[in-house]
Motif scaffolding. Structure first.
Motif, PDB file in Angstrom:
ATOM      1  N   LYS A 281       0.841  -1.207   0.000  1.00  0.00           N
ATOM      2  CA  LYS A 281       0.000   0.000   0.000  1.00  0.00           C
ATOM      3  C   LYS A 281       0.875   1.256   0.000  1.00  0.00           C
ATOM      4  O   LYS A 281       0.611   2.212  -0.738  1.00  0.00           O
ATOM      5  CB  LYS A 281      -0.948   0.040   1.185  1.00  0.00           C
ATOM      6  CG  LYS A 281      -1.852   1.276   1.137  1.00  0.00           C
ATOM      7  CD  LYS A 281      -2.513   1.560   2.467  1.00  0.00           C
ATOM      8  CE  LYS A 281      -3.349   2.805   2.420  1.00  0.00           C
ATOM      9  NZ  LYS A 281      -2.601   4.043   2.209  1.00  0.00           N
ATOM     10  N   ALA A 282       1.926   1.248   0.800  1.00  0.00           N
ATOM     11  CA  ALA A 282       2.848   2.395   0.830  1.00  0.00           C
ATOM     12  C   ALA A 282       3.489   2.586  -0.540  1.00  0.00           C
ATOM     13  O   ALA A 282       3.647   3.720  -1.012  1.00  0.00           O
ATOM     14  CB  ALA A 282       3.905   2.198   1.907  1.00  0.00           C
TER      15      ALA A 282
ATOM     16  N   ASP B  31       0.896   4.074  -2.781  1.00  0.00           N
ATOM     17  CA  ASP B  31       0.779   5.509  -2.455  1.00  0.00           C
ATOM     18  C   ASP B  31       1.899   6.313  -3.105  1.00  0.00           C
ATOM     19  O   ASP B  31       1.668   7.402  -3.630  1.00  0.00           O
ATOM     20  CB  ASP B  31       0.806   5.729  -0.937  1.00  0.00           C
ATOM     21  CG  ASP B  31      -0.457   5.246  -0.236  1.00  0.00           C
ATOM     22  OD1 ASP B  31      -1.500   5.078  -0.897  1.00  0.00           O
ATOM     23  OD2 ASP B  31      -0.392   5.038   0.997  1.00  0.00           O
ATOM     24  N   ASP B  32       3.109   5.756  -3.090  1.00  0.00           N
ATOM     25  CA  ASP B  32       4.251   6.433  -3.729  1.00  0.00           C
ATOM     26  C   ASP B  32       4.040   6.597  -5.234  1.00  0.00           C
ATOM     27  O   ASP B  32       4.403   7.618  -5.813  1.00  0.00           O
ATOM     28  CB  ASP B  32       5.558   5.672  -3.479  1.00  0.00           C
ATOM     29  CG  ASP B  32       6.107   5.853  -2.080  1.00  0.00           C
ATOM     30  OD1 ASP B  32       5.602   6.717  -1.338  1.00  0.00           O
ATOM     31  OD2 ASP B  32       7.060   5.118  -1.740  1.00  0.00           O
TER      32      ASP B  32
ATOM     33  N   THR C 182       1.390   9.353  -5.846  1.00  0.00           N
ATOM     34  CA  THR C 182       1.870  10.712  -5.562  1.00  0.00           C
ATOM     35  C   THR C 182       3.104  11.061  -6.385  1.00  0.00           C
ATOM     36  O   THR C 182       3.745  12.073  -6.133  1.00  0.00           O
ATOM     37  CB  THR C 182       2.178  10.880  -4.055  1.00  0.00           C
ATOM     38  OG1 THR C 182       3.153   9.914  -3.662  1.00  0.00           O
ATOM     39  CG2 THR C 182       0.923  10.754  -3.211  1.00  0.00           C
TER      40      THR C 182
ATOM     41  N   THR D 155      -7.369   1.481  -1.376  1.00  0.00           N
ATOM     42  CA  THR D 155      -6.449   2.237  -2.215  1.00  0.00           C
ATOM     43  C   THR D 155      -6.472   1.709  -3.647  1.00  0.00           C
ATOM     44  O   THR D 155      -6.481   2.503  -4.600  1.00  0.00           O
ATOM     45  CB  THR D 155      -5.019   2.194  -1.639  1.00  0.00           C
ATOM     46  OG1 THR D 155      -5.056   2.677  -0.297  1.00  0.00           O
ATOM     47  CG2 THR D 155      -4.076   3.056  -2.449  1.00  0.00           C
TER      48      THR D 155
ATOM     49  N   HIS E 298      -8.399   7.916  -9.999  1.00  0.00           N
ATOM     50  CA  HIS E 298      -7.201   8.747  -9.889  1.00  0.00           C
ATOM     51  C   HIS E 298      -6.771   9.250 -11.259  1.00  0.00           C
ATOM     52  O   HIS E 298      -7.023   8.610 -12.282  1.00  0.00           O
ATOM     53  CB  HIS E 298      -6.068   7.919  -9.251  1.00  0.00           C
ATOM     54  CG  HIS E 298      -4.890   8.707  -8.830  1.00  0.00           C
ATOM     55  ND1 HIS E 298      -3.878   9.027  -9.701  1.00  0.00           N
ATOM     56  CD2 HIS E 298      -4.557   9.252  -7.640  1.00  0.00           C
ATOM     57  CE1 HIS E 298      -2.963   9.734  -9.057  1.00  0.00           C
ATOM     58  NE2 HIS E 298      -3.356   9.883  -7.800  1.00  0.00           N
TER      59      HIS E 298
END
Length: 149
Positions: free
Chosen positions: A56-57, A60-61, A64, A98, A105
């Motif tokens: 998930k991290a 997210d990277d 973004t 996510t 998105h």
């Protein structure tokens, strides 16, 4: 243990291209293991230790624009499809939410890869739903067998 160290290296403070390469390799290893050997002990231990939170991290990277782009996104989605997940893993990590949000998105909407992204997201949803049901049924059967013993 070595794989856990590799996961940490892929989340460290290296430059973005190095992190992208490391994540790409680790996702390929995890995805192919899940596809061919879903009950592999190392894979199960990684999932229990929070692999989905790490992924998930990484997602997210990507969203973004810190590490990777569309290629890493498609690779990530493809390699998480076969993971043998439980409802608790998905809920705790918030990876499911996510993944679903990617469809709305800017990396997806109106892009040349929109159809490919949405297809992979649908596959994640379908396979994870089946995995959650299968693992729930297995744990229910095991609990019943233990009671009857």
């Amino acid at each position: 243990e070595n794989f856990t160290s590799a996961m940490k290296m892929a989340s460290g403070s290296s430059d973005a291209s190095t992190l992208e390469q490391r994540r790409c390799l680790l996702l390929a290893a995890v995805g192919s293991t899940a596809e061919k050997m879903p009950s592999n002990r190392t894979l199960q231990n990684l999932l229990k230790a929070g692999l989905l939170s790490t992924v998930k991290a990484w997602l997210d990277d990507i969203l973004t624009s810190k590490v990777g782009g569309i290629d890493l996104l498609l690779h990530l989605l493809s390699n998480i499809i076969p993971l043998p997940v439980t409802k608790e893993m998905v809920t705790t990590s918030r990876l499911g939410k996510t993944v679903s949000s990617v469809e709305k998105h800017r990396i997806c909407v109106g892009s040349a890869n929109e159809a490919a992204i949405k297809s992979r997201i649908q596959q994640v949803k379908e396979r994870w739903s089946a995995s959650v049901k299968a693992l729930k049924n297995n744990s229910s059967k095991n609990a019943n067998n233990a009671k009857n013993s």
